[in-house]
Design a protein around this motif. Structure first.
Motif, PDB file in Angstrom:
ATOM      1  N   GLN A  47       0.830  -1.188   0.000  1.00  0.00           N
ATOM      2  CA  GLN A  47       0.000   0.000   0.000  1.00  0.00           C
ATOM      3  C   GLN A  47       0.875   1.252   0.000  1.00  0.00           C
ATOM      4  O   GLN A  47       0.650   2.186  -0.766  1.00  0.00           O
ATOM      5  CB  GLN A  47      -0.914  -0.009   1.227  1.00  0.00           C
ATOM      6  N   GLU A  48       1.893   1.265   0.821  1.00  0.00           N
ATOM      7  CA  GLU A  48       2.798   2.409   0.911  1.00  0.00           C
ATOM      8  C   GLU A  48       3.544   2.631  -0.406  1.00  0.00           C
ATOM      9  O   GLU A  48       3.686   3.766  -0.868  1.00  0.00           O
ATOM     10  CB  GLU A  48       3.788   2.172   2.050  1.00  0.00           C
ATOM     11  N   ARG A  49       3.988   1.543  -1.040  1.00  0.00           N
ATOM     12  CA  ARG A  49       4.726   1.676  -2.305  1.00  0.00           C
ATOM     13  C   ARG A  49       3.825   2.189  -3.423  1.00  0.00           C
ATOM     14  O   ARG A  49       4.250   2.998  -4.246  1.00  0.00           O
ATOM     15  CB  ARG A  49       5.377   0.350  -2.675  1.00  0.00           C
ATOM     16  N   ILE A  50       2.563   1.753  -3.467  1.00  0.00           N
ATOM     17  CA  ILE A  50       1.638   2.254  -4.493  1.00  0.00           C
ATOM     18  C   ILE A  50       1.387   3.742  -4.267  1.00  0.00           C
ATOM     19  O   ILE A  50       1.382   4.529  -5.220  1.00  0.00           O
ATOM     20  CB  ILE A  50       0.316   1.452  -4.487  1.00  0.00           C
ATOM     21  N   GLU A  51       1.207   4.151  -3.018  1.00  0.00           N
ATOM     22  CA  GLU A  51       0.999   5.573  -2.725  1.00  0.00           C
ATOM     23  C   GLU A  51       2.215   6.390  -3.144  1.00  0.00           C
ATOM     24  O   GLU A  51       2.075   7.481  -3.692  1.00  0.00           O
ATOM     25  CB  GLU A  51       0.702   5.765  -1.240  1.00  0.00           C
ATOM     26  N   ARG A  52       3.405   5.860  -2.917  1.00  0.00           N
ATOM     27  CA  ARG A  52       4.630   6.561  -3.310  1.00  0.00           C
ATOM     28  C   ARG A  52       4.710   6.697  -4.832  1.00  0.00           C
ATOM     29  O   ARG A  52       5.065   7.751  -5.362  1.00  0.00           O
ATOM     30  CB  ARG A  52       5.850   5.800  -2.787  1.00  0.00           C
ATOM     31  N   ARG A  53       4.325   5.630  -5.563  1.00  0.00           N
ATOM     32  CA  ARG A  53       4.353   5.681  -7.029  1.00  0.00           C
ATOM     33  C   ARG A  53       3.315   6.649  -7.580  1.00  0.00           C
ATOM     34  O   ARG A  53       3.520   7.261  -8.614  1.00  0.00           O
ATOM     35  CB  ARG A  53       4.097   4.295  -7.603  1.00  0.00           C
TER      36      ARG A  53
END
Length: 137
Positions: free
Chosen positions: A111-117
């Protein structure tokens, strides 16, 4: 002899009954939590695909973003587990990633990586967060 067999089977049987009861309670809470609308609207789908630049937002492995074109609009937090049908919970996915994810809840790290992308593809006022769950009624 029969008494010892019954005594040996009683504990696993009681544990099994307890697990079935717990599963039924959890399932009933998820059903009460479900969004009445399951399908994304055309507008939500259009905006979600544009936000993802028509590429899959899921991870292909080694924490890399999948490079395939997006074909599906998926609930990041699964609808069957109480995920809402909103743009915040919309994630663009290719057919392969969508099937692989199924009804599983992605990890907080994903979830955190998708938000960062998403920071690269979203306008400054657009929503970056991903995943939204319906409250219990």
């Amino acid at each position: 002899m029969l008494e010892s067999v019954l005594a040996a089977a009683a504990l696993p049987g009681a544990i099994l009954v307890g697990l079935v009861i717990v599963a039924a309670v959890v399932h009933s809470q998820d059903v009460r939590r479900r969004d009445p609308v399951r399908r994304f609207t055309r507008q939500q789908r259009r905006e979600g695909m544009a936000r993802a630049a028509n590429l899959c937002e899921m991870e292909a492995g080694f924490r890399r973003r999948c490079s395939r074109p997006a074909e599906h609009g998926d609930h990041f937090y699964p609808w069957s587990k109480g995920g809402s049908t909103s743009l915040q919970n919309f994630v663009a996915a290719c057919a392969r990633c969508n099937r692989a994810k199924g009804a599983r809840i992605p990890s907080p790290g994903q979830q955190e990586r998708i938000e960062r992308r998403r920071r690269d593809n979203v306008t400054p006022n657009g929503p970056l967060s991903v995943g939204e769950r319906q409250p219990l009624r």
